[in-house]
Design an enzyme around this catalytic site. Structure first.
Site, PDB file in Angstrom:
ATOM      1  N   ASP A   3       0.736  -1.170   0.176  1.00 49.11           N
ATOM      2  CA  ASP A   3      -0.014  -0.051   0.017  1.00 49.11           C
ATOM      3  C   ASP A   3       0.773   1.364  -0.004  1.00 49.11           C
ATOM      4  OD1 ASP A   3      -1.959   1.559   2.528  1.00 49.11           O
ATOM      5  OD2 ASP A   3      -1.723   2.049   0.516  1.00 49.11           O
ATOM      6  N   ASP A   7      -3.948   3.923   2.861  1.00 50.34           N
ATOM      7  CA  ASP A   7      -5.511   3.864   3.117  1.00 50.34           C
ATOM      8  C   ASP A   7      -5.835   2.352   3.346  1.00 50.34           C
ATOM      9  OD1 ASP A   7      -6.478   3.368  -0.515  1.00 50.34           O
ATOM     10  OD2 ASP A   7      -4.971   2.180   0.665  1.00 50.34           O
ATOM     11  N   ASP A  58      -1.750  -1.307  -3.740  1.00 52.30           N
ATOM     12  CA  ASP A  58      -2.493  -0.484  -4.831  1.00 52.30           C
ATOM     13  C   ASP A  58      -1.224  -0.735  -5.860  1.00 52.30           C
ATOM     14  OD1 ASP A  58      -1.817   2.266  -2.569  1.00 52.30           O
ATOM     15  OD2 ASP A  58      -0.413   1.353  -3.920  1.00 52.30           O
ATOM     16  N   ASP A 108      -6.341 -10.427 -14.809  1.00 56.46           N
ATOM     17  CA  ASP A 108      -7.376 -11.519 -14.515  1.00 56.46           C
ATOM     18  C   ASP A 108      -8.475 -11.188 -15.048  1.00 56.46           C
ATOM     19  OD1 ASP A 108      -7.390 -13.222 -11.292  1.00 56.46           O
ATOM     20  OD2 ASP A 108      -8.745 -13.636 -13.074  1.00 56.46           O
ATOM     21  N   ASP A 155     -10.753 -16.350 -15.321  1.00 59.33           N
ATOM     22  CA  ASP A 155     -11.537 -16.898 -13.935  1.00 59.33           C
ATOM     23  C   ASP A 155     -12.786 -17.926 -14.268  1.00 59.33           C
ATOM     24  OD1 ASP A 155     -11.864 -16.147 -11.017  1.00 59.33           O
ATOM     25  OD2 ASP A 155     -14.066 -15.857 -11.546  1.00 59.33           O
ATOM     26  N   GLU A 212      -8.735 -20.991 -15.420  1.00 57.26           N
ATOM     27  CA  GLU A 212      -8.868 -21.490 -14.081  1.00 57.26           C
ATOM     28  C   GLU A 212     -10.161 -22.403 -14.181  1.00 57.26           C
ATOM     29  OE1 GLU A 212     -11.443 -19.572 -11.285  1.00 57.26           O
ATOM     30  OE2 GLU A 212     -10.533 -20.354  -9.605  1.00 57.26           O
ATOM     31  N   HIS A 270      -4.922 -17.171  -4.216  1.00 53.55           N
ATOM     32  CA  HIS A 270      -5.597 -16.299  -2.951  1.00 53.55           C
ATOM     33  C   HIS A 270      -6.902 -17.101  -2.684  1.00 53.55           C
ATOM     34  CE1 HIS A 270      -7.548 -15.998  -6.959  1.00 53.55           C
ATOM     35  NE2 HIS A 270      -8.432 -15.492  -6.590  1.00 53.55           N
ATOM     36  N   ASP A 271      -7.187 -18.461  -3.100  1.00 53.59           N
ATOM     37  CA  ASP A 271      -8.307 -18.799  -2.818  1.00 53.59           C
ATOM     38  C   ASP A 271      -8.085 -20.137  -1.696  1.00 53.59           C
ATOM     39  OD1 ASP A 271      -9.982 -18.963  -6.126  1.00 53.59           O
ATOM     40  OD2 ASP A 271     -10.307 -17.259  -4.181  1.00 53.59           O
TER      41      ASP A 271
HETATM   42  O1  TEU Z   1     -12.656 -18.873  -7.939  1.00 50.24           O
HETATM   43  C1  TEU Z   1     -13.636 -19.964  -8.474  1.00 50.24           C
HETATM   44  C2  TEU Z   1     -13.763 -21.125  -7.224  1.00 50.24           C
HETATM   45  O2  TEU Z   1     -13.959 -22.190  -7.555  1.00 50.24           O
HETATM   46  C3  TEU Z   1     -13.213 -20.651  -6.030  1.00 50.24           C
HETATM   47  O3  TEU Z   1     -14.814 -20.217  -5.345  1.00 50.24           O
HETATM   48  C4  TEU Z   1     -12.891 -21.862  -5.229  1.00 50.24           C
HETATM   49  O4  TEU Z   1     -13.256 -23.109  -5.735  1.00 50.24           O
HETATM   50  C5  TEU Z   1     -13.081 -21.677  -3.782  1.00 50.24           C
HETATM   51  O5  TEU Z   1     -12.957 -20.325  -3.797  1.00 50.24           O
HETATM   52  C6  TEU Z   1     -12.460 -22.670  -3.085  1.00 50.24           C
HETATM   53  O6  TEU Z   1     -13.101 -22.322  -1.669  1.00 50.24           O
HETATM   54  C7  TEU Z   1     -12.637 -17.746  -8.749  1.00 50.24           C
HETATM   55  C8  TEU Z   1     -11.660 -16.772  -8.025  1.00 50.24           C
HETATM   56  O7  TEU Z   1     -10.326 -17.423  -8.044  1.00 50.24           O
HETATM   57  C9  TEU Z   1     -12.091 -16.375  -6.493  1.00 50.24           C
HETATM   58  O8  TEU Z   1     -11.399 -15.677  -5.949  1.00 50.24           O
HETATM   59  C10 TEU Z   1     -13.809 -15.810  -6.917  1.00 50.24           C
HETATM   60  O9  TEU Z   1     -14.164 -15.551  -5.549  1.00 50.24           O
HETATM   61  C11 TEU Z   1     -14.575 -16.674  -7.667  1.00 50.24           C
HETATM   62  O10 TEU Z   1     -13.794 -17.164  -8.880  1.00 50.24           O
HETATM   63  C12 TEU Z   1     -15.743 -16.004  -8.347  1.00 50.24           C
HETATM   64  O11 TEU Z   1     -15.056 -14.732  -9.180  1.00 50.24           O
END
Ligand code: TEU
Length: 565
Positions: A23, A27, A31, A100, A208, A267, A340-341
């Site tokens: 950042d 804030d 960024d 993305d 995505d 993805e 990130h998931d």
């Molecule tokens: O994620 C798709 C997805 O399948 C995720 O929901 C994942 O399976 C789940 O988070 C696991 O618990 C993509 C993006 O990477 C995610 O950050 C978004 O929330 C989602 O699509 C909707 O755009």
């Protein structure tokens, strides 16, 4: 030339989650200027491509995966001028930048949805999935949703729009209405936007949930799992009937004739090896590679993600072996264990207390020595760990919060039990701010961070790691250099060894008469190696070489890369 392997077969990609990376204006949200300030760090790591999670205009219900304008940078991240500065800085350092692409759905605040929802006969009505209440039900009545599908973020996958008396489909949050890809106007608008970004100079896209865009238009109900509230719609939208038509059309309308230096990765939750071969066969001109999800679902119990049951290494060895052999002749694998998931790898599959360095570098070795393009998620190169939040109020991820509310309210589960499964699997584990130093807020911001910093930042941070004798960052540098320098690592055929050994993960890579052998002890105990398995010229190891004596055993979480022919 067609015989030459594509450049991305030897590339390493680094994923930035901008909101949590750096950042620059205090804030509390990362960024573009913050990223610009860290480009030398990334160039020094040695990565070839940066993938930015979304920075477009968004109301941020799903942290930017709900886009309200595809051609504007959200003010919280900066503006197009700063984006151009970032792109230029990336290119000047010899790296590429991938955006993305979130086009299975938009934000409900996107102009397209505002128009589509404004009236039953608006020209854009058919840009989204609108349906009347189920036959025999009144709008708003329980069970009136057109299908019984559940949303990925809890609740139904349909929301009533009272003004027009119809429901709209959202496989994710109600603020993320699904675009209707059956409509050629929708497809044309997406392709036009993609071309705009490529003309600006970006080098490709991460797409995505791109295998969700083709649905079974009869919209059948899904099976309701035992103890579940909603039907499973996945068989009716995962890799649907027209997915290949759409991706081939996208290739013709966007990528054909452009620079071969671009990269695309789709993805694809639920994609099979057979489908992945079709999606990534260069002759079919669809995608370069995909993210498949088999290995990141192996520790799910029958109740899915939140029913965590821990990993059995044999399952992972078998899964990766299937994907390595399944894609050996046609197509290409991506390689990832973090994003990130997903929860942080070293906490999920390693030992983030007693053997954090060893287990983080062991998993990095295993991942980077497989055949495919490796993806590093921000902080993975520092061994960042899951975060020990104590209350649901500490979380920001709508997937976790919605699950907590539905599990405790509708399913009546014990809040502490629900919270403990969220603590293990929540996406927020990966989204706590990057830990740059032991300064306040880990050097991420001078303000109040949007999500609390992991309390272990005073000891786990980039400055401390890089000054350490046992630096995870430096180990990743060596892995990346090894890939850049070695055709065996990039292209070598994969052969799994000791398939059924419960803690030894061993395999060879062979190419051009050369063989590398990888041996890894995926446990916290010493491991006696099968006869001769640990011998060969040591190219890389996460333990100091303790001489000939140790060829017969591996220490806890020890990994070795050996030249054996
Ligand atoms: O994620 C798709 C997805 O399948 C995720 O929901 C994942 O399976 C789940 O988070 C696991 O618990 C993509 C993006 O990477 C995610 O950050 C978004 O929330 C989602 O699509 C909707 O755009």
């Amino acid at each position: 030339t067609p015989s030459e392997p594509a450049w991305w077969t030897g590339a390493v990609v680094y994923q930035i989650y901008p909101r949590s990376f750096a950042d620059s204006d205090g804030d509390g949200v990362g960024d573009l200027r913050g990223i610009i300030g860290k480009l030398d760090y990334l160039a020094e790591l040695g990565v070839d491509v940066l993938w930015l999670s979304p920075v477009y205009q968004s109301p941020h219900h799903d942290n930017g995966y709900d886009i309200s304008d595809y051609r504007l940078i959200d003010p919280v991240f900066g503006d197009l001028g700063q984006f151009r500065e970032l792109l230029d800085g990336v290119h000047r350092r010899g790296m590429k930048l991938v955006m993305d692409l979130v086009v299975n759905h938009t934000s409900h605040e996107h102009e397209w949805f505002r128009e589509s929802s404004s009236s039953l006969d608006h020209p854009k009505r058919d840009w989204y999935w609108w349906r009347d209440p189920r036959d025999g039900f009144a709008a708003g009545e329980q069970g009136a949703e057109p299908t019984n599908w559940g949303s990925a973020f809890s609740g139904p996958a349909w929301t009533l729009h009272p003004a027009t008396g119809q429901y709209y489909l959202h496989l994710f949050a109600s603020q993320q209405p699904d675009l209707n890809w059956e409509n050629p106007e929708v497809r044309a608008a997406v392709y036009e936007m993609m071309n705009w970004w490529l003309d600006l100079g970006v080098d490709g896209f991460r797409m995505d949930v791109i295998n969700y865009i083709s649905k079974d238009q009869t919209l059948p109900d899904g099976k309701v799992p035992a103890g579940g509230l909603w039907g499973d719609g996945a068989p009716h939208f995962i890799s649907g009937p027209r997915i290949h038509d759409y991706l081939q059309e996208m290739h013709r309308e966007v990528f054909a004739g452009r620079d071969a230096e671009l990269i695309t990765v789709g993805e694809m939750p639920g994609a099979t090896i057979e489908e992945a071969r079709l999606f990534t066969d260069p002759a079919r001109r669809e995608l370069d590679m995909i993210f498949q999800f088999e290995h990141v679902g192996l520790d799910y119990g029958p109740g899915g993600k939140w029913d965590y049951q821990g990993l059995d290494l044999a399952d992972l060895k078998a899964s990766w072996n299937r994907w390595q052999t399944g894609m050996a002749e046609t197509g290409w694998n991506s390689l990832y264990l973090n994003n990130h998931d997903q929860p942080r790898l070293v906490s999920r599959f390693g030992d983030d207390t007693r053997f954090r360095y060893e287990s983080a570098t062991l998993w990095a070795t295993l991942l980077h020595l497989h055949r495919g393009t490796p993806y590093i998620y921000q902080g993975e190169e520092l061994g960042m760990t899951n975060v020990p939040f104590s209350s649901i109020e500490d979380y920001r991820d709508l997937e976790s919060i919605n699950y907590f509310n539905e599990a405790t309210a509708a399913l009546g589960l014990d809040p502490d039990q629900v919270l403990s499964s969220i603590r293990v699997m929540s996406r927020d584990n990966a989204r706590t701010p990057m830990q740059w130093s032991d300064a306040a807020q880990a050097g991420f911001t001078t303000g109040e961070p949007w999500l609390s910093v992991n309390p272990n930042y005073p000891t786990i941070n980039a400055e401390a790691d890089r000054a350490s004798e046992r630096s995870i960052f430096q180990y990743y540098q060596r892995l990346i250099r090894l890939r850049h320098d070695s055709a065996v690592v990039r292209l070598g055929r994969f052969t799994l060894l000791e398939d059924h050994h419960p803690t030894l993960y061993a395999f060879t890579r062979t190419h051009g008469g050369e063989t590398l052998t990888v041996v890894a002890n995926v446990s916290g105990e010493n491991l006696i190696l099968p006869q001769g398995a640990g011998q060969g010229k040591r190219l890389l190891s996460n333990y100091p070489d303790s001489g000939a004596g140790d060829t017969g055993r591996l220490r806890p979480w020890e990994a070795r890369v050996l030249q054996t022919a």
